[in-house]
Design a protein around this motif. Structure first.
Motif, PDB file in Angstrom:
ATOM      1  N   VAL A  12      39.001  35.178  39.147  1.00  0.00           N
ATOM      2  CA  VAL A  12      39.116  36.072  37.988  1.00  0.00           C
ATOM      3  C   VAL A  12      39.371  37.480  38.509  1.00  0.00           C
ATOM      4  CG1 VAL A  12      37.984  36.972  35.910  1.00  0.00           C
ATOM      5  CG2 VAL A  12      37.428  34.670  36.726  1.00  0.00           C
ATOM      6  N   GLU A  15      38.672  38.081  42.071  1.00  0.00           N
ATOM      7  CA  GLU A  15      37.355  37.724  42.617  1.00  0.00           C
ATOM      8  C   GLU A  15      37.105  36.215  42.496  1.00  0.00           C
ATOM      9  OE1 GLU A  15      34.104  40.013  42.561  1.00  0.00           O
ATOM     10  OE2 GLU A  15      35.204  41.903  42.501  1.00  0.00           O
ATOM     11  N   ILE A  31      25.557  35.347  37.772  1.00  0.00           N
ATOM     12  CA  ILE A  31      26.912  35.020  38.186  1.00  0.00           C
ATOM     13  C   ILE A  31      26.934  35.053  39.704  1.00  0.00           C
ATOM     14  CG2 ILE A  31      29.317  35.824  38.081  1.00  0.00           C
ATOM     15  CD1 ILE A  31      28.013  34.978  35.380  1.00  0.00           C
TER      16      ILE A  31
ATOM     17  N   VAL B 223      35.794  46.418  38.945  1.00  0.00           N
ATOM     18  CA  VAL B 223      36.239  45.099  38.492  1.00  0.00           C
ATOM     19  C   VAL B 223      35.112  44.086  38.647  1.00  0.00           C
ATOM     20  CG1 VAL B 223      37.800  43.187  39.034  1.00  0.00           C
ATOM     21  CG2 VAL B 223      38.694  45.514  38.899  1.00  0.00           C
ATOM     22  N   HIS B 224      34.421  44.156  39.780  1.00  0.00           N
ATOM     23  CA  HIS B 224      33.326  43.235  40.053  1.00  0.00           C
ATOM     24  C   HIS B 224      32.249  43.325  38.959  1.00  0.00           C
ATOM     25  CE1 HIS B 224      30.605  40.848  42.525  1.00  0.00           C
ATOM     26  NE2 HIS B 224      29.661  41.681  42.133  1.00  0.00           N
ATOM     27  N   ILE B 227      33.452  41.889  35.572  1.00  0.00           N
ATOM     28  CA  ILE B 227      33.367  40.424  35.540  1.00  0.00           C
ATOM     29  C   ILE B 227      31.930  40.003  35.260  1.00  0.00           C
ATOM     30  CG2 ILE B 227      33.552  38.314  36.940  1.00  0.00           C
ATOM     31  CD1 ILE B 227      35.847  39.694  38.449  1.00  0.00           C
ATOM     32  N   ASN B 228      31.010  40.627  35.991  1.00  0.00           N
ATOM     33  CA  ASN B 228      29.604  40.318  35.806  1.00  0.00           C
ATOM     34  C   ASN B 228      29.142  40.535  34.375  1.00  0.00           C
ATOM     35  OD1 ASN B 228      27.464  39.558  37.724  1.00  0.00           O
ATOM     36  ND2 ASN B 228      28.725  40.834  39.056  1.00  0.00           N
ATOM     37  N   LEU B 231      30.874  37.984  31.947  1.00  0.00           N
ATOM     38  CA  LEU B 231      30.398  36.600  32.062  1.00  0.00           C
ATOM     39  C   LEU B 231      28.953  36.445  31.600  1.00  0.00           C
ATOM     40  CD1 LEU B 231      32.141  35.252  35.266  1.00  0.00           C
ATOM     41  CD2 LEU B 231      32.810  35.013  32.890  1.00  0.00           C
ATOM     42  N   LEU B 247      38.320  32.279  30.882  1.00  0.00           N
ATOM     43  CA  LEU B 247      38.446  33.179  32.030  1.00  0.00           C
ATOM     44  C   LEU B 247      39.751  33.978  31.975  1.00  0.00           C
ATOM     45  CD1 LEU B 247      36.990  31.000  34.930  1.00  0.00           C
ATOM     46  CD2 LEU B 247      35.865  32.805  33.623  1.00  0.00           C
ATOM     47  N   GLU B 251      40.004  37.997  32.040  1.00  0.00           N
ATOM     48  CA  GLU B 251      40.876  38.722  32.955  1.00  0.00           C
ATOM     49  C   GLU B 251      41.716  39.762  32.210  1.00  0.00           C
ATOM     50  OE1 GLU B 251      42.444  36.931  36.949  1.00  0.00           O
ATOM     51  OE2 GLU B 251      43.740  36.330  35.302  1.00  0.00           O
ATOM     52  N   ILE B 254      39.598  42.729  31.194  1.00  0.00           N
ATOM     53  CA  ILE B 254      39.328  43.580  32.350  1.00  0.00           C
ATOM     54  C   ILE B 254      40.536  44.457  32.655  1.00  0.00           C
ATOM     55  CG2 ILE B 254      39.034  43.499  34.866  1.00  0.00           C
ATOM     56  CD1 ILE B 254      37.163  41.069  34.330  1.00  0.00           C
TER      57      ILE B 254
END
Lengths: 92, 283
Positions: A12, A15, A31, B223-224, B227-228, B231, B247, B251, B254
């Protein structure tokens, strides 16, 4: 040892993310993301393997010292254990 | 008698039993449409589990596959079957059977289970439920997301108190989806504890992940971290087949949306600070 079924590795936005499905999705909190070596080890663990074999393959593929490979593999395995992702864990 | 509703892009024939939650939440979605999806709730004295292959179990639930359908069976601690949900794999035909013995808990359970099944239906139609309080202002939507107790609704209320035109699109699980011209959010009757929801669709201006603080501070996310946060707060389907669609949408969010983390208090200054940051002007 081997990965439990019901965990997928997906990319994603660049990553590597571990995504639980089915029954695994219910109890999985948080996660988990993997770096390049993590992804490599993850793919090795799709088939039954051992810690020694993981260290060996890391040394071969990434051209690192055995001591570093040992440390990386042990950190990675601990991470998987903390999320209860391993089957036939040789520690038990 | 089943009525028909249009929720997002879903034309639904829906037959519920209790008015407690639905009366104040669902009327806005009533529409004279040909239903492609069907969900009904039935209350019975006893529930009979269909015979089939057990796909998996977790806690008190069992997932069974039989014929062309699947069933979710839930038992109480004495082993009595309390819920039986049977559905086609595309979620186009869902029957929820609840045991009469649940008594006064029936309306709450009906609302919860119909919501859970609706969210699966939504995901299969490209609508992604996110745990957030979504408001509309000036034709665009702002989503306050975060864990329970973070103050999502509180921030949304601050906006409503301080601006004339603010509406609640959904106070718990608005539905996100993608179009050729950007990301949109739409309401649904499943809005959590409050009935604050509206049958309206708006383009998303920003998604704000809320964190309680004494000092107001808006932070861009890596970005990390994005995502966290996504999710943790989106509705994650349990089935492998749907994960990739979800997903893909994550994306896109993001990549295309302003997504921030907002450390904030719960007074008017929290509103003023964010308004100024998002609109680059005093309100």
């Amino acid at each position: 040892m081997k990965l439990k079924p019901n965990f997928l590795l997906r990319e994603v936005a660049g990553e590597n993310i571990v995504v639980p499905v089915d029954a695994a999705a219910i109890n999985f909190n948080g996660i988990m993301s993997l770096n390049g070596t993590g992804k490599f080890l993850w793919n090795q663990l799709k088939e039954e393997t051992t810690i020694d074999e993981l260290i060996e393959s890391l040394v071969e593929s990434y051209d690192v010292d055995e001591s570093i490979a040992k440390r990386d593999v042990s950190l990675f395995i601990e991470k998987l254990r903390s999320h209860d992702i391993l089957d036939n864990d040789e520690r038990q | 008698m089943a009525d028909t509703y249009r929720i997002g892009n879903i034309n639904l024939s829906f037959e519920y039993v209790f008015d407690k939650y639905f009366l104040s939440r669902i009327m806005d979605y009533k529409a004279d449409v040909f239903p492609e999806y069907r969900m009904r709730v039935v209350i019975r004295d006893n529930l009979v589990v269909p015979e089939g292959k057990i796909r998996y179990r977790f806690d008190d639930r069992t997932i069974i596959e039989y014929g062309t359908r699947a069933a979710i069976v839930k038992r109480d601690d004495k082993g009595m079957i309390t819920h039986l949900i049977t559905y086609s794999p595309d979620y186009k035909d869902i029957t929820i059977e609840l045991v009469k013995a649940l008594g006064s808990r029936l309306p709450d359970i009906e609302y919860m289970i119909t919501g859970m099944m609706f969210f699966e239906m939504a995901v299969s139609r490209g609508l992604l439920p996110i745990h957030a309080s979504a408001i509309g202002h000036d034709g665009e939507a702002i989503l306050f997301s975060g864990p329970s107790g973070a103050g999502k609704s509180t921030q949304a209320e601050l906006w409503q108190q301080n601006l004339e035109d603010v509406i609640f699109i959904n106070d718990d699980k608005p539905l996100l989806y993608e179009t050729e011209v950007g990301l949109y959010v739409t309401g649904s009757p499943w809005s959590g504890k409050t009935s604050r929801n509206k049958n309206v669709t708006m383009k998303v201006k920003a998604i704000i992940f809320i964190e309680k603080s004494t000092v107001n501070h808006l932070e861009a996310l890596s970005v990390h971290d994005k995502i966290n946060f996504f999710l943790r707060n989106i509705y994650r389907p349990r089935e492998e087949a749907k994960i990739d669609n979800v997903l893909e949408l994550v994306e896109k969010m993001i990549r295309d949306l302003p997504v921030y983390r907002y450390f904030c208090g719960k007074d008017i200054e929290a509103f003023e600070y964010l308004y100024q940051a998002l609109y680059r002007r005093d309100y």
